[in-house]
Design a protein around this motif. Structure first.
Motif, PDB file in Angstrom:
ATOM      1  N   LEU A 172      40.748  28.956  29.025  1.00 44.57           N
ATOM      2  CA  LEU A 172      40.819  30.182  28.571  1.00 44.57           C
ATOM      3  C   LEU A 172      42.482  30.617  27.623  1.00 44.57           C
ATOM      4  O   LEU A 172      42.247  30.941  26.722  1.00 44.57           O
ATOM      5  N   ILE A 173      43.274  29.984  28.548  1.00 41.83           N
ATOM      6  CA  ILE A 173      44.560  30.309  28.112  1.00 41.83           C
ATOM      7  C   ILE A 173      44.911  29.255  27.110  1.00 41.83           C
ATOM      8  O   ILE A 173      45.364  29.905  26.017  1.00 41.83           O
ATOM      9  N   ASN A 174      44.444  28.206  26.938  1.00 42.67           N
ATOM     10  CA  ASN A 174      44.570  27.202  25.787  1.00 42.67           C
ATOM     11  C   ASN A 174      44.350  27.750  24.509  1.00 42.67           C
ATOM     12  O   ASN A 174      44.561  27.877  23.576  1.00 42.67           O
ATOM     13  N   SER A 175      42.968  28.420  24.872  1.00 39.03           N
ATOM     14  CA  SER A 175      42.264  29.122  23.490  1.00 39.03           C
ATOM     15  C   SER A 175      42.815  30.102  22.904  1.00 39.03           C
ATOM     16  O   SER A 175      42.963  30.608  21.714  1.00 39.03           O
ATOM     17  N   LEU A 176      43.688  30.994  23.778  1.00 33.82           N
ATOM     18  CA  LEU A 176      44.714  31.836  23.288  1.00 33.82           C
ATOM     19  C   LEU A 176      46.094  31.144  22.577  1.00 33.82           C
ATOM     20  O   LEU A 176      46.450  31.806  21.669  1.00 33.82           O
ATOM     21  N   GLY A 177      46.595  30.347  23.317  1.00 32.25           N
ATOM     22  CA  GLY A 177      47.820  29.873  23.086  1.00 32.25           C
ATOM     23  C   GLY A 177      48.572  30.054  24.545  1.00 32.25           C
ATOM     24  O   GLY A 177      48.592  30.984  25.073  1.00 32.25           O
ATOM     25  N   GLN A 178      49.287  28.673  24.710  1.00 33.08           N
ATOM     26  CA  GLN A 178      49.961  28.567  26.072  1.00 33.08           C
ATOM     27  C   GLN A 178      51.247  29.459  26.224  1.00 33.08           C
ATOM     28  O   GLN A 178      51.915  29.953  27.285  1.00 33.08           O
ATOM     29  N   TRP A 179      52.046  29.982  25.036  1.00 35.09           N
ATOM     30  CA  TRP A 179      53.098  30.675  25.210  1.00 35.09           C
ATOM     31  C   TRP A 179      52.957  32.023  24.539  1.00 35.09           C
ATOM     32  O   TRP A 179      52.214  32.206  23.450  1.00 35.09           O
ATOM     33  N   ALA A 180      53.635  32.864  25.249  1.00 32.69           N
ATOM     34  CA  ALA A 180      53.359  34.253  24.741  1.00 32.69           C
ATOM     35  C   ALA A 180      54.581  34.981  24.286  1.00 32.69           C
ATOM     36  O   ALA A 180      55.526  34.786  24.857  1.00 32.69           O
ATOM     37  N   LEU A 181      54.921  35.704  23.150  1.00 31.13           N
ATOM     38  CA  LEU A 181      56.066  36.228  22.603  1.00 31.13           C
ATOM     39  C   LEU A 181      55.854  37.795  22.757  1.00 31.13           C
ATOM     40  O   LEU A 181      54.894  38.153  21.941  1.00 31.13           O
ATOM     41  N   ASP A 182      56.567  38.230  23.573  1.00 35.27           N
ATOM     42  CA  ASP A 182      56.602  39.838  23.547  1.00 35.27           C
ATOM     43  C   ASP A 182      57.678  40.652  22.711  1.00 35.27           C
ATOM     44  O   ASP A 182      58.776  40.191  22.865  1.00 35.27           O
ATOM     45  N   THR A 183      57.166  41.448  22.016  1.00 39.93           N
ATOM     46  CA  THR A 183      58.221  41.922  20.995  1.00 39.93           C
ATOM     47  C   THR A 183      58.072  43.531  21.180  1.00 39.93           C
ATOM     48  O   THR A 183      56.630  44.033  21.578  1.00 39.93           O
ATOM     49  N   VAL A 184      59.094  44.267  20.530  1.00 36.70           N
ATOM     50  CA  VAL A 184      58.773  45.833  20.658  1.00 36.70           C
ATOM     51  C   VAL A 184      59.058  46.139  19.050  1.00 36.70           C
ATOM     52  O   VAL A 184      59.879  46.030  18.625  1.00 36.70           O
ATOM     53  N   GLU A 185      57.904  46.689  18.533  1.00 34.11           N
ATOM     54  CA  GLU A 185      57.964  47.134  17.224  1.00 34.11           C
ATOM     55  C   GLU A 185      57.641  48.786  17.256  1.00 34.11           C
ATOM     56  O   GLU A 185      56.380  49.012  17.706  1.00 34.11           O
TER      57      GLU A 185
END
Lengths: 287, 244
Positions: free
Chosen positions: A227-240
């Motif tokens: 499930l995680i691989n389907s989303l992408g293993q790395w997350a980038l949190d930003t504030v916009e």
């Protein structure tokens, strides 16, 4: 379907539950394989406990069917109940009675012979590391100990399926890890485990497969890694514009490359099951 | 039916942990009534030619068996709403009849304890009565009836506070009006008609007749058995419904 002709430990077929005006479950279809450790995730009020309550016989489904090792929980409750052990969310031990008596009453309710009952109680208290507390009144035990006694009680009659409803809620991290080790040990001994939790790390650490539930609907089912691989293993949190935004990437490098394009603060981290749930529903699992 | 012993055994174990408190609590009420009404009214007062204390003791025994039988409702409620132990019975592979039987037998056990205390006190106060087979049969039927009622109502109430209301509005009035402290025949005719429909009136009548060594009238036994059976079936239904 009967108990001798089954493929799955747990099977839910179009299961619904309605409480007056609230539709707690909206047609759940699900199966859990024998020996699997299955985590059922969702925020409070999503229908996790209702599902377990139907399976263990605490409440009736409005429609649909549920099977435990092939036994219909509604049509054949006595056989279905023999298949499972249940550890509820709240401590439901007799506080005035000793650990031994709490387990002994359970054994009697499941029609176990006296000798077998006694041997099994000693074995299980040893298994959970509380044999020295056999004669202690439950009121003298800590929260973590009570939780372990409840797990031992649920295992007393040698069920093939164990239902754990938020087994570590309210426990401190060290005790929680002890309970996790115990749950893993129980699974390795061949018991199918159906676990509800809203601790994401608990599900990631323990579960072979997870299901996400939101407002009574099953959102997705799968192996945590897949499930995680389907989303992408790395997350980038930003504030916009004062809004938190998360983007997902297959590699850390891709995430870094993308991060420099953002003028504001950012952080890069490994994606988790919470991200799956948020990406599917826009809500968080944990309250 | 299998499993009733587990339900009964649990209740007995819990009773054991607070046995002295229970016995003391069971003794207070009859002691007060014996002293206040028995001695307070004096030895000269008679009812139908019987000394008042001899008239009072079987009535107190009927009231005690009702109260002790019904009191299991509070314990079921504590197990249900506070300790949540009732879930243990619901997830066990037992039928409702096993649960109801275990609880009702516990109610009868408590009633036997309460009535034994009263008969012991009566003996100590010098009142000798005949506690024969008919006396104990009426007592057990009365406890069976009220314990069955207790299980039914314990499944219907939504909180412990509701339970207290039931005691105030149902049990206490029955305890005072059902021929326990005075003969029903002394009441106005319309009240007698109402009292005829209360099971405690029949229990007091049967137990008093037996204790005073009179020829037993079978009617109260039939009434108590019939109402008891209906309430036992109600209890089975209510326990089944508690799943929803």
């Amino acid at each position: 379907m009967n108990g001798t002709n089954h493929k799955h430990a747990i099977e839910l077929v179009n299961l619904t539950k309605r409480y007056k005006k609230v539709e707690a479950l909206k047609g759940i279809n699900l199966h859990v394989k024998e020996g699997e450790l299955f985590a059922y995730l969702g925020p409070n009020g999503s229908g996790k406990t209702t599902t377990i309550k139907i399976l263990v016989g605490l409440t009736k489904a409005t429609s649909g069917r549920a099977f435990l090792n092939g036994y219909d929980v509604d049509a054949d409750p006595i056989h279905a109940k023999r298949q499972c052990g249940y550890v509820p969310q709240t401590i439901n031990l007799d506080h005035e009675l000793t650990v031994f008596h709490n387990l002994d009453i359970h054994g009697r309710l499941f029609h176990m012979e006296r000798g077998k009952r006694r041997d099994r109680i000693i074995f299980l208290l040893n298994y959970i590391g509380l044999l020295d507390r056999i004669k202690s009144p439950v009121k003298e035990l800590s929260g973590g100990m009570k939780r372990r006694v409840m797990i031992a009680r649920a295992l007393l009659h040698e069920p093939k399926i164990l239902f754990l409803d938020e087994p570590t809620v309210g426990l401190d991290p060290a005790i929680r890890r002890k309970i996790w080790a115990l749950i893993k040990k129980i699974q390795m001994d061949g018991t199918t485990i159906f676990l509800t939790t809203h601790y994401i790390e608990e599900a990631e650490f323990l579960a072979d497969r997870v299901a996400f539930l939101s407002e009574g609907t099953l959102i997705t089912v799968g192996k945590p890694k897949e499930l995680i691989n389907s989303l992408g293993q790395w997350a980038l949190d930003t504030v916009e514009n004062e809004q938190m935004k998360t983007l997902y990437f297959r590699t850390q490098e891709e995430a870094k490359k993308h991060a420099v394009l953002h003028p504001g603060p950012f952080s890069i981290r490994r994606a988790n099951l919470e991200d799956i749930f948020i990406s599917l529903t826009g809500r968080k699992v944990a309250p | 039916m299998r499993g009733w012993t587990a339900v009964y055994y649990r209740e007995i174990l819990i009773l054991k942990t607070k046995i002295f408190r229970q016995l003391a609590s069971m003794s207070v009420m009859p002691l007060l009534y014996i002293v206040a009404f028995g001695y307070g009214l004096g030895n000269d007062v008679t009812v139908h030619g019987v000394p008042y204390l001899a008239f009072l003791i079987p009535g107190l025994a009927a009231m005690s068996s009702m109260i002790q039988g019904f009191n299991i409702a509070s314990e079921i409620n504590i197990a249900r709403f506070y300790w949540r132990v009732f879930e243990e019975f619901q997830v066990a592979p037992i039928h409702s009849i096993a649960y109801v039987t275990g609880e009702v037998l516990f109610g009868i056990t408590k009633a036997l304890m309460g009535v034994s205390i009263i008969t012991g006190m009566a003996w100590l106060f010098g009142t000798r009565l005949s506690y024969n087979f008919y006396f104990w049969t009426a007592m057990i039927l009365n406890a069976f009836l009220f314990a069955s009622l207790a299980v039914s109502l314990a499944m219907l109430v939504k909180s412990h506070a509701d339970q207290a209301l039931l005691v105030n509005f149902v049990i206490t009035p029955m305890g005072f009006l059902g021929g326990t402290f005075f003969p029903v025949e002394k009441m106005p005719h319309w009240v007698q008609i109402i009292l005829k429909y209360l099971p405690i009136t029949h229990a007091a009548k049967a137990m008093r007749a037996a204790a005073l060594g009179k020829q037993p009238d079978m009617q109260p036994y039939i009434v108590l058995s019939s109402i008891g059976l209906v309430l036992f079936l109600c209890a089975l239904f209510c326990v089944g419904k508690a799943r929803d």
